[in-house]
Motif scaffolding. Sequence first.
Motif, mmCIF file in Angstrom:
data_model
loop_
_atom_site.group_PDB
_atom_site.id
_atom_site.type_symbol
_atom_site.label_atom_id
_atom_site.label_comp_id
_atom_site.label_asym_id
_atom_site.label_seq_id
_atom_site.Cartn_x
_atom_site.Cartn_y
_atom_site.Cartn_z
ATOM 1 N N ASN A 105 0.866 -1.173 0.000
ATOM 2 C CA ASN A 105 0.000 0.000 0.000
ATOM 3 C C ASN A 105 0.908 1.230 0.000
ATOM 4 O OD1 ASN A 105 -3.041 -0.627 0.347
ATOM 5 N ND2 ASN A 105 -2.055 -2.007 1.819
ATOM 6 N N SER A 106 0.680 2.147 -0.925
ATOM 7 C CA SER A 106 1.558 3.317 -1.023
ATOM 8 C C SER A 106 1.287 4.343 0.072
ATOM 9 C CB SER A 106 1.402 3.975 -2.400
ATOM 10 O OG SER A 106 0.075 4.457 -2.577
ATOM 11 N N ASP A 107 0.052 4.358 0.603
ATOM 12 C CA ASP A 107 -0.329 5.342 1.623
ATOM 13 C C ASP A 107 -0.567 4.631 2.947
ATOM 14 O OD1 ASP A 107 -1.105 7.688 2.873
ATOM 15 O OD2 ASP A 107 -3.195 7.476 2.254
ATOM 16 N N VAL A 108 0.350 4.796 3.900
ATOM 17 C CA VAL A 108 0.227 4.138 5.204
ATOM 18 C C VAL A 108 0.463 5.154 6.325
ATOM 19 C CG1 VAL A 108 0.963 1.901 4.297
ATOM 20 C CG2 VAL A 108 2.671 3.464 5.265
ATOM 21 N N ASP A 109 0.022 4.798 7.538
ATOM 22 C CA ASP A 109 0.245 5.652 8.695
ATOM 23 C C ASP A 109 1.729 5.686 9.058
ATOM 24 O OD1 ASP A 109 -2.457 6.195 8.984
ATOM 25 O OD2 ASP A 109 -2.794 4.446 10.268
ATOM 26 N N PRO A 110 2.191 6.760 9.693
ATOM 27 C CA PRO A 110 3.588 6.822 10.158
ATOM 28 C C PRO A 110 3.902 5.649 11.081
ATOM 29 C CG PRO A 110 2.564 8.980 10.309
ATOM 30 C CD PRO A 110 1.467 8.014 9.969
ATOM 31 N N GLY A 111 5.046 5.021 10.852
ATOM 32 C CA GLY A 111 5.451 3.885 11.669
ATOM 33 C C GLY A 111 5.027 2.547 11.132
ATOM 34 N N LYS A 112 4.158 2.530 10.119
ATOM 35 C CA LYS A 112 3.724 1.271 9.507
ATOM 36 C C LYS A 112 4.505 1.009 8.225
ATOM 37 C CE LYS A 112 -0.985 0.789 11.282
ATOM 38 N NZ LYS A 112 -0.698 -0.504 11.932
ATOM 39 N N GLU A 113 4.730 -0.268 7.945
ATOM 40 C CA GLU A 113 5.440 -0.661 6.732
ATOM 41 C C GLU A 113 4.492 -0.631 5.535
ATOM 42 O OE1 GLU A 113 8.613 -1.344 6.382
ATOM 43 O OE2 GLU A 113 9.157 -1.229 8.511
ATOM 44 N N LYS A 114 5.031 -0.243 4.385
ATOM 45 C CA LYS A 114 4.231 -0.255 3.165
ATOM 46 C C LYS A 114 4.097 -1.656 2.584
ATOM 47 C CE LYS A 114 5.217 4.490 1.703
ATOM 48 N NZ LYS A 114 5.694 5.363 0.601
ATOM 49 N N LYS A 115 5.047 -2.525 2.931
ATOM 50 C CA LYS A 115 5.062 -3.874 2.372
ATOM 51 C C LYS A 115 4.783 -4.912 3.455
ATOM 52 C CE LYS A 115 8.596 -2.593 -1.040
ATOM 53 N NZ LYS A 115 9.980 -2.846 -1.511
ATOM 54 N N ASP A 116 4.035 -5.947 3.079
ATOM 55 C CA ASP A 116 3.789 -7.108 3.932
ATOM 56 C C ASP A 116 4.129 -8.361 3.135
ATOM 57 O OD1 ASP A 116 2.755 -6.034 6.377
ATOM 58 O OD2 ASP A 116 0.932 -5.508 5.294
ATOM 59 N N MET A 117 4.718 -9.348 3.802
ATOM 60 C CA MET A 117 5.018 -10.613 3.137
ATOM 61 C C MET A 117 4.460 -11.764 3.955
ATOM 62 S SD MET A 117 8.661 -12.289 1.887
ATOM 63 C CE MET A 117 9.195 -12.770 3.531
ATOM 64 N N LEU A 118 3.821 -12.710 3.276
ATOM 65 C CA LEU A 118 3.276 -13.894 3.923
ATOM 66 C C LEU A 118 3.793 -15.131 3.189
ATOM 67 C CD1 LEU A 118 1.255 -15.199 5.958
ATOM 68 C CD2 LEU A 118 -0.467 -15.046 4.136
ATOM 69 N N SER A 119 4.469 -16.018 3.930
ATOM 70 C CA SER A 119 4.958 -17.277 3.371
ATOM 71 C C SER A 119 4.154 -18.413 3.988
ATOM 72 C CB SER A 119 6.447 -17.468 3.661
ATOM 73 O OG SER A 119 7.213 -16.415 3.116
ATOM 74 N N THR A 120 3.656 -19.325 3.171
ATOM 75 C CA THR A 120 2.791 -20.398 3.667
ATOM 76 C C THR A 120 3.149 -21.742 3.043
ATOM 77 O OG1 THR A 120 1.150 -19.954 1.928
ATOM 78 C CG2 THR A 120 0.834 -18.841 4.046
ATOM 79 N N ILE A 121 2.849 -22.795 3.787
ATOM 80 C CA ILE A 121 2.872 -24.165 3.276
ATOM 81 C C ILE A 121 1.538 -24.780 3.664
ATOM 82 C CG2 ILE A 121 3.976 -26.430 3.339
ATOM 83 C CD1 ILE A 121 6.586 -25.089 4.051
ATOM 84 N N ASN A 122 0.716 -25.101 2.674
ATOM 85 C CA ASN A 122 -0.660 -25.532 2.925
ATOM 86 C C ASN A 122 -0.937 -26.905 2.342
ATOM 87 O OD1 ASN A 122 -1.054 -23.078 4.108
ATOM 88 N ND2 ASN A 122 -2.426 -22.278 2.544
ATOM 89 N N LEU A 123 -1.879 -27.578 2.965
ATOM 90 C CA LEU A 123 -2.452 -28.792 2.411
ATOM 91 C C LEU A 123 -3.696 -28.392 1.636
ATOM 92 C CD1 LEU A 123 -1.708 -31.811 2.548
ATOM 93 C CD2 LEU A 123 -3.464 -32.059 4.320
ATOM 94 N N VAL A 124 -3.821 -28.869 0.409
ATOM 95 C CA VAL A 124 -4.915 -28.473 -0.489
ATOM 96 C C VAL A 124 -5.777 -29.676 -0.829
ATOM 97 C CG1 VAL A 124 -5.502 -27.374 -2.693
ATOM 98 C CG2 VAL A 124 -3.390 -26.723 -1.499
ATOM 99 N N TYR A 125 -7.090 -29.500 -0.725
ATOM 100 C CA TYR A 125 -8.028 -30.532 -1.172
ATOM 101 C C TYR A 125 -8.776 -30.014 -2.390
ATOM 102 C CZ TYR A 125 -11.800 -33.911 -1.384
ATOM 103 O OH TYR A 125 -12.670 -34.875 -1.818
ATOM 104 N N ASN A 126 -8.759 -30.761 -3.481
ATOM 105 C CA ASN A 126 -9.430 -30.370 -4.723
ATOM 106 C C ASN A 126 -10.692 -31.200 -4.923
ATOM 107 O OD1 ASN A 126 -7.136 -28.644 -5.978
ATOM 108 N ND2 ASN A 126 -6.127 -30.577 -5.472
ATOM 109 N N PHE A 127 -11.809 -30.542 -5.222
ATOM 110 C CA PHE A 127 -12.998 -31.301 -5.600
ATOM 111 C C PHE A 127 -13.245 -31.103 -7.099
ATOM 112 C CE2 PHE A 127 -14.847 -27.235 -4.183
ATOM 113 C CZ PHE A 127 -15.695 -26.924 -5.227
ATOM 114 N N LYS A 128 -13.635 -32.205 -7.695
ATOM 115 C CA LYS A 128 -13.793 -32.309 -9.132
ATOM 116 C C LYS A 128 -12.572 -31.740 -9.855
ATOM 117 C CE LYS A 128 -16.872 -31.892 -13.037
ATOM 118 N NZ LYS A 128 -17.962 -31.153 -13.699
ATOM 119 N N PRO A 129 -11.385 -32.349 -9.657
ATOM 120 C CA PRO A 129 -10.208 -31.865 -10.360
ATOM 121 C C PRO A 129 -10.365 -32.050 -11.855
ATOM 122 C CG PRO A 129 -9.743 -33.974 -9.353
ATOM 123 C CD PRO A 129 -11.102 -33.549 -8.877
ATOM 124 N N LYS A 130 -9.809 -31.120 -12.615
ATOM 125 C CA LYS A 130 -9.918 -31.205 -14.070
ATOM 126 C C LYS A 130 -8.897 -32.207 -14.607
ATOM 127 C CE LYS A 130 -12.006 -26.882 -15.137
ATOM 128 N NZ LYS A 130 -12.053 -25.783 -16.065
#
Length: 254
Positions: free
Chosen positions: A228-253
Amino acid sequence: MTSRAGGAIKFLFAALMIVLGSTMNLGISWSNAWAQETEVSGSGELGLLINRGNSDSESVNASVKVLFEKDSWSNESTASGVYSRDSGDTSASRFVLANRTDYRFGNHRYAVGAFRYDRDQFSTFRYQGSAALGYGYRVVDTETQRLRLEAGPGFRVSEIRVTNKQDDEVIARGFFDYRWDVSPSTRFENKLLIEAGSDNTFSENATSLTVAINSRVSLKTAVTLRYNSDVDPGKEKKDMLSTINLVYNFKPKH
């Protein structure tokens, strides 16, 4: 685990299971009813991290996606959430709803409409909601690779947390969507969303690698960068989220 943290994680897990179970049942029902006309597919993801020792932390992230395809129409709906606690204090809490509909009027061209609602407890904005229309083009569309580009005008409504002031503005939306089936069991994806306005520019880039365990279950690792280019003073403009997830697919193609 504190009772509040344990309760929050149990609640989020139960909510995901209810939503995923309902979505799967709906998907199966709709699939049976419209088997000759409509393609219904989707997936549910869940990731959980619990740390004990010098610090106590818990983190859960979950998402559900449903895709409908019929003739020249397609509609994709997603819901996702992230929740984290560190030493008993909430450190992350975000919920996102999004919907995207497109109509193909050529081999590569299509019209698109998109909606997004983002609520983040730790962002400068209490919420951001946007809607946009645009033109899309499939630059690459093969059995193993797909590249879509979209652009168009839209409108965004936000509420600034500190002042409780509502900010309305016209935006320009751009979307880059690349998918590569590296092998029958491995898929690489990168999606970049940009919403540029005079007051704030929001962007999100999500990169993921998914490896199938079987026809229904996959393991997915992803990195999401938000800006976000417009943030409050003291807040970071960038956020990063790293994940490892288990995925369940219904009706896979196939």
